[in-house]
Design a protein around this motif. Structure first.
Motif, PDB file in Angstrom:
ATOM      1  N   ASN A 266       0.825  -1.210   0.000  1.00  0.00           N
ATOM      2  CA  ASN A 266       0.000   0.000   0.000  1.00  0.00           C
ATOM      3  C   ASN A 266       0.861   1.264   0.000  1.00  0.00           C
ATOM      4  OD1 ASN A 266      -2.299  -1.603   0.135  1.00  0.00           O
ATOM      5  ND2 ASN A 266      -2.354  -1.562   2.366  1.00  0.00           N
ATOM      6  N   LEU A 267       1.965   1.199   0.742  1.00  0.00           N
ATOM      7  CA  LEU A 267       2.848   2.363   0.818  1.00  0.00           C
ATOM      8  C   LEU A 267       3.422   2.718  -0.554  1.00  0.00           C
ATOM      9  CD1 LEU A 267       4.183   4.418   2.730  1.00  0.00           C
ATOM     10  CD2 LEU A 267       6.068   2.794   3.016  1.00  0.00           C
ATOM     11  N   THR A 268       3.741   1.691  -1.335  1.00  0.00           N
ATOM     12  CA  THR A 268       4.291   1.951  -2.666  1.00  0.00           C
ATOM     13  C   THR A 268       3.257   2.583  -3.599  1.00  0.00           C
ATOM     14  OG1 THR A 268       3.726  -0.274  -3.416  1.00  0.00           O
ATOM     15  CG2 THR A 268       5.917   0.038  -2.500  1.00  0.00           C
ATOM     16  N   ASP A 269       1.965   2.413  -3.259  1.00  0.00           N
ATOM     17  CA  ASP A 269       0.939   3.073  -4.064  1.00  0.00           C
ATOM     18  C   ASP A 269       1.112   4.588  -4.037  1.00  0.00           C
ATOM     19  OD1 ASP A 269      -0.119   0.645  -4.656  1.00  0.00           O
ATOM     20  OD2 ASP A 269      -1.742   0.754  -3.200  1.00  0.00           O
ATOM     21  N   GLY A 270       1.618   5.077  -2.916  1.00  0.00           N
ATOM     22  CA  GLY A 270       1.892   6.518  -2.842  1.00  0.00           C
ATOM     23  C   GLY A 270       2.931   6.925  -3.869  1.00  0.00           C
ATOM     24  N   GLY A 271       3.979   6.072  -4.019  1.00  0.00           N
ATOM     25  CA  GLY A 271       4.994   6.345  -5.039  1.00  0.00           C
ATOM     26  C   GLY A 271       4.410   6.276  -6.435  1.00  0.00           C
TER      27      GLY A 271
ATOM     28  N   SER B  35       1.341   6.936  -7.268  1.00  0.00           N
ATOM     29  CA  SER B  35       0.519   8.129  -7.455  1.00  0.00           C
ATOM     30  C   SER B  35       1.379   9.349  -7.790  1.00  0.00           C
ATOM     31  CB  SER B  35      -0.308   8.400  -6.191  1.00  0.00           C
ATOM     32  OG  SER B  35      -1.210   7.345  -5.965  1.00  0.00           O
ATOM     33  N   ILE B  36       2.535   9.439  -7.141  1.00  0.00           N
ATOM     34  CA  ILE B  36       3.451  10.547  -7.437  1.00  0.00           C
ATOM     35  C   ILE B  36       3.918  10.463  -8.888  1.00  0.00           C
ATOM     36  CG2 ILE B  36       5.728  11.520  -6.928  1.00  0.00           C
ATOM     37  CD1 ILE B  36       5.259  10.703  -4.001  1.00  0.00           C
ATOM     38  N   ILE B  37       4.250   9.242  -9.337  1.00  0.00           N
ATOM     39  CA  ILE B  37       4.670   9.036 -10.727  1.00  0.00           C
ATOM     40  C   ILE B  37       3.566   9.462 -11.681  1.00  0.00           C
ATOM     41  CG2 ILE B  37       5.253   7.280 -12.449  1.00  0.00           C
ATOM     42  CD1 ILE B  37       6.635   5.732 -10.182  1.00  0.00           C
ATOM     43  N   THR B  38       2.320   9.077 -11.363  1.00  0.00           N
ATOM     44  CA  THR B  38       1.187   9.424 -12.218  1.00  0.00           C
ATOM     45  C   THR B  38       0.983  10.934 -12.267  1.00  0.00           C
ATOM     46  OG1 THR B  38       0.123   7.328 -11.641  1.00  0.00           O
ATOM     47  CG2 THR B  38      -1.269   9.018 -12.625  1.00  0.00           C
TER      48      THR B  38
ATOM     49  N   TYR C 259       1.996   6.779 -21.208  1.00  0.00           N
ATOM     50  CA  TYR C 259       2.269   5.370 -21.453  1.00  0.00           C
ATOM     51  C   TYR C 259       3.499   4.929 -20.668  1.00  0.00           C
ATOM     52  CZ  TYR C 259      -0.735   6.418 -25.489  1.00  0.00           C
ATOM     53  OH  TYR C 259      -1.757   6.827 -26.289  1.00  0.00           O
ATOM     54  N   VAL C 260       4.495   5.818 -20.608  1.00  0.00           N
ATOM     55  CA  VAL C 260       5.728   5.505 -19.867  1.00  0.00           C
ATOM     56  C   VAL C 260       5.422   5.361 -18.378  1.00  0.00           C
ATOM     57  CG1 VAL C 260       8.035   6.313 -19.265  1.00  0.00           C
ATOM     58  CG2 VAL C 260       7.146   6.696 -21.577  1.00  0.00           C
ATOM     59  N   SER C 261       4.602   6.267 -17.849  1.00  0.00           N
ATOM     60  CA  SER C 261       4.253   6.190 -16.422  1.00  0.00           C
ATOM     61  C   SER C 261       3.447   4.932 -16.132  1.00  0.00           C
ATOM     62  CB  SER C 261       3.473   7.436 -15.990  1.00  0.00           C
ATOM     63  OG  SER C 261       2.197   7.483 -16.603  1.00  0.00           O
ATOM     64  N   GLY C 262       2.558   4.559 -17.070  1.00  0.00           N
ATOM     65  CA  GLY C 262       1.819   3.310 -16.902  1.00  0.00           C
ATOM     66  C   GLY C 262       2.741   2.117 -16.855  1.00  0.00           C
TER      67      GLY C 262
ATOM     68  N   ALA D  39      -4.125   1.655 -15.166  1.00  0.00           N
ATOM     69  CA  ALA D  39      -3.132   0.761 -14.573  1.00  0.00           C
ATOM     70  C   ALA D  39      -3.166   0.858 -13.047  1.00  0.00           C
ATOM     71  CB  ALA D  39      -1.737   1.099 -15.097  1.00  0.00           C
ATOM     72  N   THR D  40      -3.324   2.079 -12.530  1.00  0.00           N
ATOM     73  CA  THR D  40      -3.389   2.274 -11.086  1.00  0.00           C
ATOM     74  C   THR D  40      -4.640   1.636 -10.514  1.00  0.00           C
ATOM     75  OG1 THR D  40      -2.214   4.384 -11.359  1.00  0.00           O
ATOM     76  CG2 THR D  40      -3.290   4.007  -9.258  1.00  0.00           C
ATOM     77  N   SER D  41      -5.753   1.682 -11.257  1.00  0.00           N
ATOM     78  CA  SER D  41      -6.983   1.044 -10.783  1.00  0.00           C
ATOM     79  C   SER D  41      -6.791  -0.469 -10.671  1.00  0.00           C
ATOM     80  CB  SER D  41      -8.150   1.372 -11.725  1.00  0.00           C
ATOM     81  OG  SER D  41      -8.045   0.667 -12.944  1.00  0.00           O
ATOM     82  N   SER D  42      -6.063  -1.039 -11.630  1.00  0.00           N
ATOM     83  CA  SER D  42      -5.779  -2.480 -11.562  1.00  0.00           C
ATOM     84  C   SER D  42      -4.936  -2.806 -10.337  1.00  0.00           C
ATOM     85  CB  SER D  42      -5.052  -2.937 -12.832  1.00  0.00           C
ATOM     86  OG  SER D  42      -5.867  -2.751 -13.970  1.00  0.00           O
TER      87      SER D  42
END
Length: 347
Positions: free
Chosen positions: A19-24, A26-29, A53-56, A124-127
């Protein structure tokens, strides 16, 4: 993470780190959205929208890394045979349930917004969020089973979830790299463009449709449009201009049309065109045929046309041209076929 440390559950700790990496992610997105909104410049004349596409791709790779981390932690848990401390069972269950509900909300928001603005990064983030729901739910089940059945499946459940996440990440990597490599457009988009162009009076047909995407909102299209050769060229040119202008205003598509004049009144041209069309269809029904014209000479007649072949055709260009030429020569040996091979880039 705190709950996992208290309970001694590597699955919960790993889920928390996930879950913590989701923050990273989100920052990338967010950074990708900021960069993709930049205007075109000298180095990138088509804009910066492909950065999404690169961020995905980056988010997808992070998912795989987390999956590997979870797998490693779960295997260690299985080998060591460590049990979970369930003295705070109800607190742990409450935390996990709240986490699951939050992740379901995140998944729905990311998915809806991603589809609304056609963002591969958010999709991609939703997945990733959906994977989190499954992972946390699996951890919850393992705790409940251990509490009431005294069966320690914490490590096995974590390993199963990790494998699922890794495969999901690999799938997302393929989806993220496809537009970077230059994927074929969707059938819906091809049909929409084709049908719209054919609606204009004076358009006899289209071919050589090529669609380039430089991001969700920046599409460039080239196509050949057939018009009556007997119509004044200025009239046909005005038709082409109107089509290009309408596509830009209606869909924000940068459309460039090559105008192909077609002789539709010469009986010999029509007769030969029908015969050659039948020859080609007998070889393979998926082969296209256009730009047909005849140049008559004293000793021979040039039969000039283009064929459009699919990417998966099981015959070489040379063999195909030789077979078509052979069949045309049977009609009249003085016919000299001049055949140009194109590929269908919309399949």
């Amino acid at each position: 993470v705190i709950a996992g440390i208290i309970a001694g559950s590597i699955a919960i700790i790993a889920d928390g780190i996930n879950n913590l990496t989701d923050g990273g992610s989100s920052i990338i997105t967010l950074i990708a959205f900021k960069i993709s909104g930049k205007h075109a410049d000298q180095e990138h004349p088509f804009g910066h929208e492909r950065i999404e596409y690169v961020s995905g791709l980056i988010v997808s790779l992070l998912i795989i890394v987390i999956g590997v981390f979870l797998a490693e932690s779960s295997i260690k848990k299985i080998i060591n045979g460590e049990a979970i401390d369930i003295d705070r069972f109800y607190i742990l269950v409450s935390i996990l349930i709240i986490s699951i509900l939050m992740k379901i909300w995140q998944w729905s928001v990311y998915r809806y917004t991603g589809k609304t603005i056609n963002s591969r990064s958010l999709i991609a983030t939703s997945s990733d969020s959906f994977n989190d729901v499954i992972a946390t739910f699996a951890v919850l089940i393992s705790i409940i089973v251990f509490r009431f059945a005294q069966i320690n499946i914490d490590g096995y459940m974590g390993l199963a979830v990790a494998i699922f996440i890794i495969f999901s990440g690999i799938k997302l990597v393929k989806e993220a790299t496809s537009p970077l490599l230059g994927e074929a457009p969707s059938n819906d988009l091809v049909n929409k463009i084709t049908q719209k162009i054919k609606e204009y009076p004076g358009v006899l047909g289209i071919h050589d449709l090529v669609i380039h995407s430089y991001g969700p909102a920046k599409t460039f299209i080239t196509v050949h449009v057939e018009v009556d050769a007997d119509v004044n060229v200025n009239v046909s040119h005005d038709l082409i201009d109107n089509i290009e202008r309408d596509f830009l205003e209606l869909y924000n598509y940068n459309l460039v049309i090559h105008m192909d004049p077609v002789n539709i009144r010469d009986p010999l041209t029509q007769k030969l065109k029908d015969k050659i069309s039948n020859i080609i269809k007998k070889i393979d029904e998926n082969i296209g045929f256009h730009d047909f014209r005849i140049v008559k000479g004293i000793t021979h007649t040039n039969i000039i046309f283009d064929i459009v072949i699919p990417m998966n055709l099981n015959i070489s260009e040379e063999e195909l041209i030789a077979e078509i030429t052979k069949q045309i020569k049977k009609i009249d040996n003085s016919y000299n076929p001049i055949i140009t091979v194109d590929y269908d880039y919309t399949l």
